[in-house]
Design a protein around this motif. Structure first.
Motif, mmCIF file in Angstrom:
data_model
loop_
_atom_site.group_PDB
_atom_site.id
_atom_site.type_symbol
_atom_site.label_atom_id
_atom_site.label_comp_id
_atom_site.label_asym_id
_atom_site.label_seq_id
_atom_site.Cartn_x
_atom_site.Cartn_y
_atom_site.Cartn_z
ATOM 1 N N ASP A 9 0.860 -1.191 0.000
ATOM 2 C CA ASP A 9 0.000 0.000 0.000
ATOM 3 C C ASP A 9 0.897 1.242 0.000
ATOM 4 O O ASP A 9 1.077 1.899 1.019
ATOM 5 C CB ASP A 9 -0.896 -0.025 1.241
ATOM 6 C CG ASP A 9 -2.003 1.006 1.177
ATOM 7 O OD1 ASP A 9 -1.963 1.874 0.288
ATOM 8 O OD2 ASP A 9 -2.904 0.949 2.023
ATOM 9 N N ASP A 57 -9.893 4.683 11.921
ATOM 10 C CA ASP A 57 -10.102 4.638 10.468
ATOM 11 C C ASP A 57 -10.444 3.213 10.001
ATOM 12 O O ASP A 57 -11.157 3.027 9.023
ATOM 13 C CB ASP A 57 -8.855 5.150 9.735
ATOM 14 C CG ASP A 57 -9.145 5.454 8.271
ATOM 15 O OD1 ASP A 57 -10.294 5.828 7.960
ATOM 16 O OD2 ASP A 57 -8.242 5.298 7.437
ATOM 17 N N TYR A 62 -12.670 2.097 6.639
ATOM 18 C CA TYR A 62 -12.587 0.807 5.933
ATOM 19 C C TYR A 62 -13.835 -0.044 6.072
ATOM 20 O O TYR A 62 -14.125 -0.865 5.214
ATOM 21 C CB TYR A 62 -11.362 0.012 6.413
ATOM 22 C CG TYR A 62 -10.072 0.555 5.838
ATOM 23 C CD1 TYR A 62 -9.594 0.119 4.612
ATOM 24 C CD2 TYR A 62 -9.375 1.546 6.486
ATOM 25 C CE1 TYR A 62 -8.435 0.637 4.059
ATOM 26 C CE2 TYR A 62 -8.213 2.088 5.951
ATOM 27 C CZ TYR A 62 -7.754 1.615 4.732
ATOM 28 O OH TYR A 62 -6.619 2.149 4.190
ATOM 29 N N ASN A 203 -4.876 -4.433 3.980
ATOM 30 C CA ASN A 203 -4.488 -4.911 2.648
ATOM 31 C C ASN A 203 -4.550 -6.433 2.532
ATOM 32 O O ASN A 203 -4.061 -6.994 1.553
ATOM 33 C CB ASN A 203 -3.097 -4.399 2.285
ATOM 34 C CG ASN A 203 -3.130 -2.912 1.982
ATOM 35 O OD1 ASN A 203 -3.667 -2.485 0.977
ATOM 36 N ND2 ASN A 203 -2.602 -2.099 2.891
ATOM 37 N N GLN A 211 -13.879 -3.662 3.221
ATOM 38 C CA GLN A 211 -14.170 -2.604 2.241
ATOM 39 C C GLN A 211 -15.421 -2.939 1.424
ATOM 40 O O GLN A 211 -16.206 -2.050 1.078
ATOM 41 C CB GLN A 211 -12.980 -2.401 1.314
ATOM 42 C CG GLN A 211 -11.811 -1.725 2.036
ATOM 43 C CD GLN A 211 -10.551 -1.746 1.203
ATOM 44 O OE1 GLN A 211 -10.480 -1.120 0.164
ATOM 45 N NE2 GLN A 211 -9.558 -2.478 1.657
ATOM 46 N N THR A 281 -7.833 5.599 4.220
ATOM 47 C CA THR A 281 -6.422 5.612 3.798
ATOM 48 C C THR A 281 -5.639 5.761 5.100
ATOM 49 O O THR A 281 -5.614 6.849 5.639
ATOM 50 C CB THR A 281 -6.104 6.835 2.930
ATOM 51 O OG1 THR A 281 -6.278 8.010 3.723
ATOM 52 C CG2 THR A 281 -6.973 6.927 1.711
ATOM 53 N N TYR A 283 -2.827 6.315 5.808
ATOM 54 C CA TYR A 283 -1.880 7.432 5.791
ATOM 55 C C TYR A 283 -2.572 8.746 6.154
ATOM 56 O O TYR A 283 -1.942 9.682 6.631
ATOM 57 C CB TYR A 283 -1.225 7.559 4.414
ATOM 58 C CG TYR A 283 -0.404 6.358 4.037
ATOM 59 C CD1 TYR A 283 0.616 5.909 4.864
ATOM 60 C CD2 TYR A 283 -0.642 5.669 2.861
ATOM 61 C CE1 TYR A 283 1.366 4.788 4.530
ATOM 62 C CE2 TYR A 283 0.106 4.556 2.514
ATOM 63 C CZ TYR A 283 1.099 4.113 3.344
ATOM 64 O OH TYR A 283 1.831 3.016 3.027
ATOM 65 N N GLY A 284 -3.879 8.802 5.918
ATOM 66 C CA GLY A 284 -4.646 9.989 6.285
ATOM 67 C C GLY A 284 -4.574 10.244 7.785
ATOM 68 O O GLY A 284 -4.540 11.398 8.226
ATOM 69 N N VAL A 345 -5.151 13.117 1.895
ATOM 70 C CA VAL A 345 -4.553 12.004 1.142
ATOM 71 C C VAL A 345 -5.333 11.737 -0.145
ATOM 72 O O VAL A 345 -4.741 11.555 -1.219
ATOM 73 C CB VAL A 345 -4.487 10.730 2.015
ATOM 74 C CG1 VAL A 345 -4.090 9.520 1.198
ATOM 75 C CG2 VAL A 345 -3.502 10.936 3.152
ATOM 76 N N GLY A 346 -6.647 11.755 -0.048
ATOM 77 C CA GLY A 346 -7.474 11.547 -1.237
ATOM 78 C C GLY A 346 -7.186 12.592 -2.297
ATOM 79 O O GLY A 346 -7.075 12.284 -3.491
ATOM 80 N N ARG A 349 -3.685 12.095 -3.807
ATOM 81 C CA ARG A 349 -3.655 10.936 -4.714
ATOM 82 C C ARG A 349 -4.373 11.239 -6.023
ATOM 83 O O ARG A 349 -3.916 10.839 -7.085
ATOM 84 C CB ARG A 349 -4.280 9.722 -4.027
ATOM 85 C CG ARG A 349 -3.306 9.043 -3.090
ATOM 86 C CD ARG A 349 -3.904 7.846 -2.418
ATOM 87 N NE ARG A 349 -2.864 7.054 -1.764
ATOM 88 C CZ ARG A 349 -3.104 6.066 -0.927
ATOM 89 N NH1 ARG A 349 -4.349 5.742 -0.635
ATOM 90 N NH2 ARG A 349 -2.113 5.394 -0.378
ATOM 91 N N ASP B 94 -14.940 0.501 -5.289
ATOM 92 C CA ASP B 94 -13.648 0.954 -4.739
ATOM 93 C C ASP B 94 -12.556 -0.109 -4.867
ATOM 94 O O ASP B 94 -11.371 0.201 -4.731
ATOM 95 C CB ASP B 94 -13.801 1.321 -3.259
ATOM 96 C CG ASP B 94 -14.594 2.607 -3.087
ATOM 97 O OD1 ASP B 94 -14.770 3.325 -4.087
ATOM 98 O OD2 ASP B 94 -15.052 2.882 -1.964
#
Lengths: 358, 241
Positions: A9, A57, A62, A203, A211, A281, A283-284, A345-346, A349, B94
């Motif tokens: 990821d 998150d 997710y 992931n 998801q 995300t 990372y967000g 982050v969105g 990206r 998604d």
């Protein structure tokens, strides 16, 4: 190798990668680059809130679960360590005992809430978690013989984490490696490891099912996935990670009270961190928590300087007066949500993707 | 006629206060493709959703391989070997094309030979393998929805209006895909409004009207009887050539 560590990821944006690298190295070298006690506390808090926001998150971004009970699990972790440190033994055995009990209690509560409430519609689940979290916060205040009530608990931590502890006689790269630095690196290492673990989870095939559930629960069921079980598992995992974040806070602060762990304000802060950084995300959470805490802690100082610098200009100094920091803080976040509806982050990206397509 | 893999006996379904299905009864013979036809609002989609447990049947039996599955949960029904392709491109937007298929492969890693067969049927799946499914065109999304249902062998495939809104060339691919599936071991129950599509594929047919089965028989017989089509479906075959 980095690809494997990040579970494939990758940031998918050069700006995002640079921002993440900057935050990582700033936190890694914080005791050396920002050697004051206050700066180290801020860095520690950032690590803890990155972990806390990332675990939230997992639920919100997710799995599509809106929960208001996340600070309850955070509080259980902090109180678990605090109570055992204060009343049993301030050593590593105590940390493990308190932490173990706290994680077990959090997971049991999360499973119970999940199995009973995740079958209902999202809004009812959110209300149930709000009620349970409020009840728990009141309970923590009322059980003062155990929790110290509103005043909370002060306690000793394992010797290695006390300010008086010295790992080496001399200085290393200009700083003394004392208990504060040890506590910071413990926080940094545990937060990093658990963050990478969460990255692995989202992931994994399990993460893909989450998801899918977020996107359309009925479709996921029609494929054969028992969505309540998956949502409950996600709830338990997020609760366990939030509990560990609470344990770390208890070890760093050496005091625990309802305001620092169980308050609804913290719940709102985590929600904002995740939304501003970018839901779904992980990372967000890194960007959201870092920017939010830096703004919360330093906006007042920046505004004070700006107010002084504009002293000759009419109106501006009073507008920028540090007492109005909360107003600017609010405006700043309204603007960030308005301009970055998919989070920072969105946005980064999608900009990178557009750049690649051009 | 071969033994039925699925039999509906007196199936009734209510949605809130509305009584939608009124004692629906028909068989789906094993190894055949059964068409479920009817006008808009006849109860075809509700029948499929009731079989999958997405709407709970209020009375009657849904016998799958002789076992009444009316009280089972949707995941339990899916795990018996029943795959469902809802109408309107029901994909996970998604997730990538690959992730959509991996998600549906519950029995382990994707089978290479099966995947090659799928890519042969729907080459777009290979071309857009790592792209998010949300960026696919309408037809490609429908192909993905069908691919997801057949990525592993299933005993029974329930498909709701696969040709809806698709270009003729893509419909031809769909017809090929269902023919090949039929030649294998998969039984198919297919809801369709496009009669031309239906008559090319169907072995047997059940026609619904107002929540009831009003006709059962062979597809060939219905396809050759313009009067019956007019009576049951309000159409003439010529208009749908």
């Amino acid at each position: 190798m980095l690809h494997a560590i990040l579970s494939g990821d990758v940031p998918r944006s050069k700006v995002l990668a640079a921002a993440l690298a900057l935050i990582f190295f700033a936190l890694l070298l914080a005791p050396f680059v920002f050697p004051t006690v206050n700066a180290l506390n801020v860095a520690g808090k950032i690590c803890i809130f990155i972990l806390l926001a990332a675990s939230y998150d997992l639920l919100l971004g997710y799995t599509g679960i809106v929960s208001f009970a996340h600070t309850m699990f955070f509080g259980i972790g902090a109180y678990g360590v605090a109570i055992v440190m204060g009343r049993v033994a301030p050593d590593w055995g105590g940390v493990l005992l308190g932490g173990g009990i706290a994680i077990a209690l959090s997971v049991a509560l999360a499973a119970l809430i999940g199995l009973f409430s995740l079958r209902v519609r999202a809004i009812f689940f959110a209300m149930i978690t709000l009620a349970v979290a409020s009840a728990f916060a009141i309970l923590a205040s009322q059980l003062s013989t155990l929790t110290g009530g509103e005043d909370g608990l002060n306690y000793r931590v394992p010797e290695m984490l006390r300010p008086a502890f010295r790992l080496f006689d001399g200085e290393i790269l200009g700083i003394v490696i004392n208990g504060r630095v040890m506590a910071y690196y413990l926080t940094f290492a545990v937060s990093l490891l658990l963050f990478l673990l969460l990255l692995r989870v989202v992931n994994s095939p399990f993460g893909r099912v989450l998801q899918a559930i977020r996107e359309n629960e009925f479709r996921a069921e029609a494929i054969g996935y028992r969505t309540v079980h998956y949502r409950t598992l996600a709830n338990c995992l997020a609760a366990a990670v939030a509990t560990v974040a609470g344990m770390l806070l208890a070890l760093v602060l050496r005091y625990t009270n309802p305001d620092t762990t169980l308050s609804f304000t913290i719940m709102m802060d985590i929600l904002l961190m995740v939304v501003i950084g970018g839901m779904g995300t992980l990372y967000g959470s890194v960007l959201g928590a870092t920017l939010f805490l830096l703004a919360q802690l330093y906006l007042k100082d920046v505004m004070g300087a700006a107010s002084a610098a504009t002293s000759g200009v009419p109106l501006l100094p009073s507008l920028l007066h540090p007492d109005r920091w909360l107003l600017w803080f609010g405006l700043l976040f309204i603007a960030s949500v308005y301009f970055f509806p998919t989070g920072i982050v969105g946005r980064l990206r999608s900009l990178a993707q557009r750049h690649r397509l051009l | 006629m071969s033994e039925p893999i699925l039999s509906l006996r007196g199936l009734n379904t209510h949605i809130a206060q509305y009584h939608i299905l009124h004692g629906v009864e028909f068989d789906v013979p094993r190894g055949q493709l059964t068409m479920l036809l009817g006008r808009n609002g006849a109860g075809k989609t509700t029948t499929l959703r009731s079989i999958m447990g997405l709407w709970r049947a209020s009375a009657g039996e849904i016998l799958f391989e002789g076992r009444n599955i009316a009280g089972l949960s949707t995941p339990e029904i899916a795990r018996l070997g029943i795959a469902y392709v809802p109408e309107s491109m029901a994909i996970f937007a998604d997730l990538t094309v690959k992730e959509n298929l991996v998600l549906a492969a519950r029995n382990g890693p994707l089978d290479g030979a099966r995947l090659d067969w799928l890519f042969g049927l729907f080459p777009a799946m290979k071309r857009f393998w790592t792209l998010p499914a949300g960026v696919l065109s309408g037809g490609q999304k429908q192909m993905l929805a069908v691919s997801r249902a057949i990525v592993e062998p299933r005993k029974l495939l329930l498909v709701d209006e696969p040709s809806k809104g698709l270009a003729p060339s893509i419909i031809a691919n769909m017809i090929t895909a269902f023919r090949e599936l039929k030649q294998g071991d998969t039984t198919i129950l297919l809801v369709e409004q496009n009669f031309n599509f239906a008559r090319q594929l169907g072995d047997s047919v059940a026609v619904m009207d107002d929540g009831r089965i009003v006709h059962r028989g062979s597809m060939a017989a219905l396809a050759s009887d313009a009067g019956l089509q007019q009576k049951l479906l309000g159409l003439s075959l010529d208009a749908h050539q």
